[in-house]
Design a protein around this motif. Sequence first.
Motif, PDB file in Angstrom:
ATOM      1  N   THR A  89       0.809  -1.216   0.000  1.00  0.00           N
ATOM      2  CA  THR A  89       0.000   0.000   0.000  1.00  0.00           C
ATOM      3  C   THR A  89       0.843   1.268   0.000  1.00  0.00           C
ATOM      4  OG1 THR A  89      -0.123  -0.075   2.400  1.00  0.00           O
ATOM      5  CG2 THR A  89      -1.941  -1.102   1.168  1.00  0.00           C
ATOM      6  N   GLY A  90       2.132   1.136  -0.135  1.00  0.00           N
ATOM      7  CA  GLY A  90       3.004   2.304  -0.123  1.00  0.00           C
ATOM      8  C   GLY A  90       2.717   3.245  -1.278  1.00  0.00           C
ATOM      9  N   THR A  91       2.912   4.517  -1.046  1.00  0.00           N
ATOM     10  CA  THR A  91       2.638   5.547  -2.043  1.00  0.00           C
ATOM     11  C   THR A  91       3.526   5.392  -3.273  1.00  0.00           C
ATOM     12  OG1 THR A  91       2.063   7.049  -0.261  1.00  0.00           O
ATOM     13  CG2 THR A  91       2.485   8.036  -2.402  1.00  0.00           C
ATOM     14  N   PHE A  92       4.780   5.049  -3.058  1.00  0.00           N
ATOM     15  CA  PHE A  92       5.730   4.981  -4.165  1.00  0.00           C
ATOM     16  C   PHE A  92       5.933   3.556  -4.683  1.00  0.00           C
ATOM     17  CE2 PHE A  92       6.904   8.648  -1.530  1.00  0.00           C
ATOM     18  CZ  PHE A  92       6.673   9.639  -2.470  1.00  0.00           C
ATOM     19  N   THR A  93       5.013   2.662  -4.360  1.00  0.00           N
ATOM     20  CA  THR A  93       5.119   1.276  -4.786  1.00  0.00           C
ATOM     21  C   THR A  93       4.374   1.074  -6.095  1.00  0.00           C
ATOM     22  OG1 THR A  93       5.131   0.611  -2.471  1.00  0.00           O
ATOM     23  CG2 THR A  93       4.732  -1.103  -4.081  1.00  0.00           C
ATOM     24  N   ASN A  94       5.076   0.485  -7.068  1.00  0.00           N
ATOM     25  CA  ASN A  94       4.441   0.164  -8.341  1.00  0.00           C
ATOM     26  C   ASN A  94       3.647  -1.116  -8.144  1.00  0.00           C
ATOM     27  OD1 ASN A  94       3.706  -0.464 -10.929  1.00  0.00           O
ATOM     28  ND2 ASN A  94       5.721  -0.030 -11.822  1.00  0.00           N
ATOM     29  N   LYS A  95       2.342  -1.036  -8.270  1.00  0.00           N
ATOM     30  CA  LYS A  95       1.459  -2.165  -7.980  1.00  0.00           C
ATOM     31  C   LYS A  95       1.525  -3.257  -9.054  1.00  0.00           C
ATOM     32  CE  LYS A  95      -0.664   0.441  -4.725  1.00  0.00           C
ATOM     33  NZ  LYS A  95       0.339   1.254  -4.177  1.00  0.00           N
ATOM     34  N   ASP A  96       1.989  -2.921 -10.243  1.00  0.00           N
ATOM     35  CA  ASP A  96       2.050  -3.887 -11.345  1.00  0.00           C
ATOM     36  C   ASP A  96       3.450  -4.463 -11.534  1.00  0.00           C
ATOM     37  OD1 ASP A  96      -0.624  -3.496 -11.919  1.00  0.00           O
ATOM     38  OD2 ASP A  96      -0.201  -1.822 -13.266  1.00  0.00           O
ATOM     39  N   LEU A  97       4.289  -4.337 -10.539  1.00  0.00           N
ATOM     40  CA  LEU A  97       5.677  -4.774 -10.660  1.00  0.00           C
ATOM     41  C   LEU A  97       6.029  -5.711  -9.508  1.00  0.00           C
ATOM     42  CD1 LEU A  97       8.400  -4.195 -12.196  1.00  0.00           C
ATOM     43  CD2 LEU A  97       8.837  -2.519 -10.403  1.00  0.00           C
ATOM     44  N   TRP A  98       6.769  -6.771  -9.822  1.00  0.00           N
ATOM     45  CA  TRP A  98       7.294  -7.657  -8.790  1.00  0.00           C
ATOM     46  C   TRP A  98       8.776  -7.816  -9.030  1.00  0.00           C
ATOM     47  CZ3 TRP A  98       5.583  -9.331  -4.311  1.00  0.00           C
ATOM     48  CH2 TRP A  98       6.325 -10.294  -3.649  1.00  0.00           C
ATOM     49  N   TYR A  99       9.564  -7.620  -7.981  1.00  0.00           N
ATOM     50  CA  TYR A  99      11.019  -7.697  -8.070  1.00  0.00           C
ATOM     51  C   TYR A  99      11.507  -8.751  -7.092  1.00  0.00           C
ATOM     52  CZ  TYR A  99      15.923  -6.397  -7.720  1.00  0.00           C
ATOM     53  OH  TYR A  99      17.286  -6.435  -7.716  1.00  0.00           O
ATOM     54  N   ASP A 100      12.335  -9.665  -7.567  1.00  0.00           N
ATOM     55  CA  ASP A 100      12.928 -10.699  -6.728  1.00  0.00           C
ATOM     56  C   ASP A 100      14.320 -10.236  -6.326  1.00  0.00           C
ATOM     57  OD1 ASP A 100      14.453 -12.953  -5.836  1.00  0.00           O
ATOM     58  OD2 ASP A 100      12.919 -14.253  -6.664  1.00  0.00           O
ATOM     59  N   GLY A 101      14.505  -9.932  -5.061  1.00  0.00           N
ATOM     60  CA  GLY A 101      15.780  -9.442  -4.565  1.00  0.00           C
ATOM     61  C   GLY A 101      16.891 -10.472  -4.599  1.00  0.00           C
ATOM     62  N   ASP A 102      16.545 -11.766  -4.575  1.00  0.00           N
ATOM     63  CA  ASP A 102      17.562 -12.818  -4.592  1.00  0.00           C
ATOM     64  C   ASP A 102      18.209 -12.974  -5.962  1.00  0.00           C
ATOM     65  OD1 ASP A 102      16.991 -13.358  -1.939  1.00  0.00           O
ATOM     66  OD2 ASP A 102      15.573 -14.962  -2.423  1.00  0.00           O
ATOM     67  N   THR A 103      17.408 -12.927  -7.004  1.00  0.00           N
ATOM     68  CA  THR A 103      17.921 -13.179  -8.360  1.00  0.00           C
ATOM     69  C   THR A 103      18.024 -11.927  -9.207  1.00  0.00           C
ATOM     70  OG1 THR A 103      15.715 -13.577  -9.268  1.00  0.00           O
ATOM     71  CG2 THR A 103      16.883 -15.483  -8.363  1.00  0.00           C
ATOM     72  N   GLY A 104      17.384 -10.851  -8.776  1.00  0.00           N
ATOM     73  CA  GLY A 104      17.400  -9.629  -9.559  1.00  0.00           C
ATOM     74  C   GLY A 104      16.364  -9.628 -10.679  1.00  0.00           C
ATOM     75  N   TRP A 107       9.293  -8.729 -12.875  1.00  0.00           N
ATOM     76  CA  TRP A 107       8.124  -9.041 -13.693  1.00  0.00           C
ATOM     77  C   TRP A 107       7.171  -7.866 -13.599  1.00  0.00           C
ATOM     78  CZ3 TRP A 107      10.363 -12.414 -10.273  1.00  0.00           C
ATOM     79  CH2 TRP A 107      10.889 -13.599 -10.799  1.00  0.00           C
ATOM     80  N   SER A 108       6.358  -7.703 -14.626  1.00  0.00           N
ATOM     81  CA  SER A 108       5.387  -6.609 -14.582  1.00  0.00           C
ATOM     82  C   SER A 108       4.140  -6.981 -15.372  1.00  0.00           C
ATOM     83  CB  SER A 108       6.004  -5.334 -15.167  1.00  0.00           C
ATOM     84  OG  SER A 108       6.339  -5.538 -16.527  1.00  0.00           O
ATOM     85  N   GLY A 109       3.098  -6.185 -15.177  1.00  0.00           N
ATOM     86  CA  GLY A 109       1.872  -6.337 -15.943  1.00  0.00           C
ATOM     87  C   GLY A 109       0.935  -7.410 -15.431  1.00  0.00           C
ATOM     88  N   VAL A 114      -2.013 -12.001 -12.113  1.00  0.00           N
ATOM     89  CA  VAL A 114      -2.504 -13.380 -12.175  1.00  0.00           C
ATOM     90  C   VAL A 114      -1.797 -14.242 -11.130  1.00  0.00           C
ATOM     91  CG1 VAL A 114      -2.560 -15.462 -13.615  1.00  0.00           C
ATOM     92  CG2 VAL A 114      -3.233 -13.254 -14.584  1.00  0.00           C
ATOM     93  N   ALA A 115      -0.484 -14.089 -11.021  1.00  0.00           N
ATOM     94  CA  ALA A 115       0.277 -14.880 -10.048  1.00  0.00           C
ATOM     95  C   ALA A 115      -0.152 -14.543  -8.619  1.00  0.00           C
ATOM     96  CB  ALA A 115       1.772 -14.635 -10.228  1.00  0.00           C
ATOM     97  N   ARG A 116      -0.351 -13.274  -8.340  1.00  0.00           N
ATOM     98  CA  ARG A 116      -0.799 -12.861  -7.005  1.00  0.00           C
ATOM     99  C   ARG A 116      -2.152 -13.483  -6.668  1.00  0.00           C
ATOM    100  NH1 ARG A 116       0.779  -6.512  -7.554  1.00  0.00           N
ATOM    101  NH2 ARG A 116       2.904  -6.682  -6.756  1.00  0.00           N
ATOM    102  N   GLU A 117      -3.080 -13.377  -7.596  1.00  0.00           N
ATOM    103  CA  GLU A 117      -4.420 -13.926  -7.365  1.00  0.00           C
ATOM    104  C   GLU A 117      -4.380 -15.426  -7.130  1.00  0.00           C
ATOM    105  OE1 GLU A 117      -6.677 -12.608 -10.742  1.00  0.00           O
ATOM    106  OE2 GLU A 117      -6.762 -10.534 -10.026  1.00  0.00           O
ATOM    107  N   GLU A 118      -3.549 -16.148  -7.899  1.00  0.00           N
ATOM    108  CA  GLU A 118      -3.426 -17.601  -7.726  1.00  0.00           C
ATOM    109  C   GLU A 118      -2.850 -17.943  -6.355  1.00  0.00           C
ATOM    110  OE1 GLU A 118      -1.151 -19.144 -10.987  1.00  0.00           O
ATOM    111  OE2 GLU A 118      -2.753 -18.767 -12.442  1.00  0.00           O
ATOM    112  N   ILE A 119      -1.849 -17.199  -5.939  1.00  0.00           N
ATOM    113  CA  ILE A 119      -1.221 -17.452  -4.626  1.00  0.00           C
ATOM    114  C   ILE A 119      -2.228 -17.237  -3.510  1.00  0.00           C
ATOM    115  CG2 ILE A 119       0.508 -16.601  -2.988  1.00  0.00           C
ATOM    116  CD1 ILE A 119       1.760 -18.234  -5.202  1.00  0.00           C
TER     117      ILE A 119
END
Length: 130
Positions: A89-104, A107-109, A114-119
């Motif tokens: 819910t952060g103001t500066f958070t892109n809601k359509d973006l997922w970043y994996d800090g382990d691998t760099g 993903w977006s869009g 879809v992945a969030r909803e499935e999880i």
Amino acid sequence: MYKLIIGNIRITVSDDSISHEQATSAARQSISTAQAQGKVLSHIEISKGESGLEVTPTEKSGHRTSRKTIKQSLLDGMHTAIQEKLYPTGTFTNKDLWYDGDTGQEWSGEAVQVAREEIVEEFEKWMKTV
């Protein structure tokens, strides 16, 4: 008039001539009686009456519906954590973006949505089976 607190129960003593010891004793007796009846109190009012102390307890509203088992509390906490992680819910958070800090990887869009909803759906199914 003075106020006391025992645990998370507020106690209002309306007459200053009632000693702290008397008020505490009457409040503890009222709490014990309520617990024996399966009630949870939020407030106790103590005043002087014709035949001694008058104790008026107030039951916590809606407490029976808010009581949980430890297991339900843990599951609810996990569900809240998942919601916070997947839908920040952060103001500066892109809601359509997922970043994996382990691998760099990033993903977006629609794939992210879809992945969030499935999880969330899988977790909610799992919660019902537990």
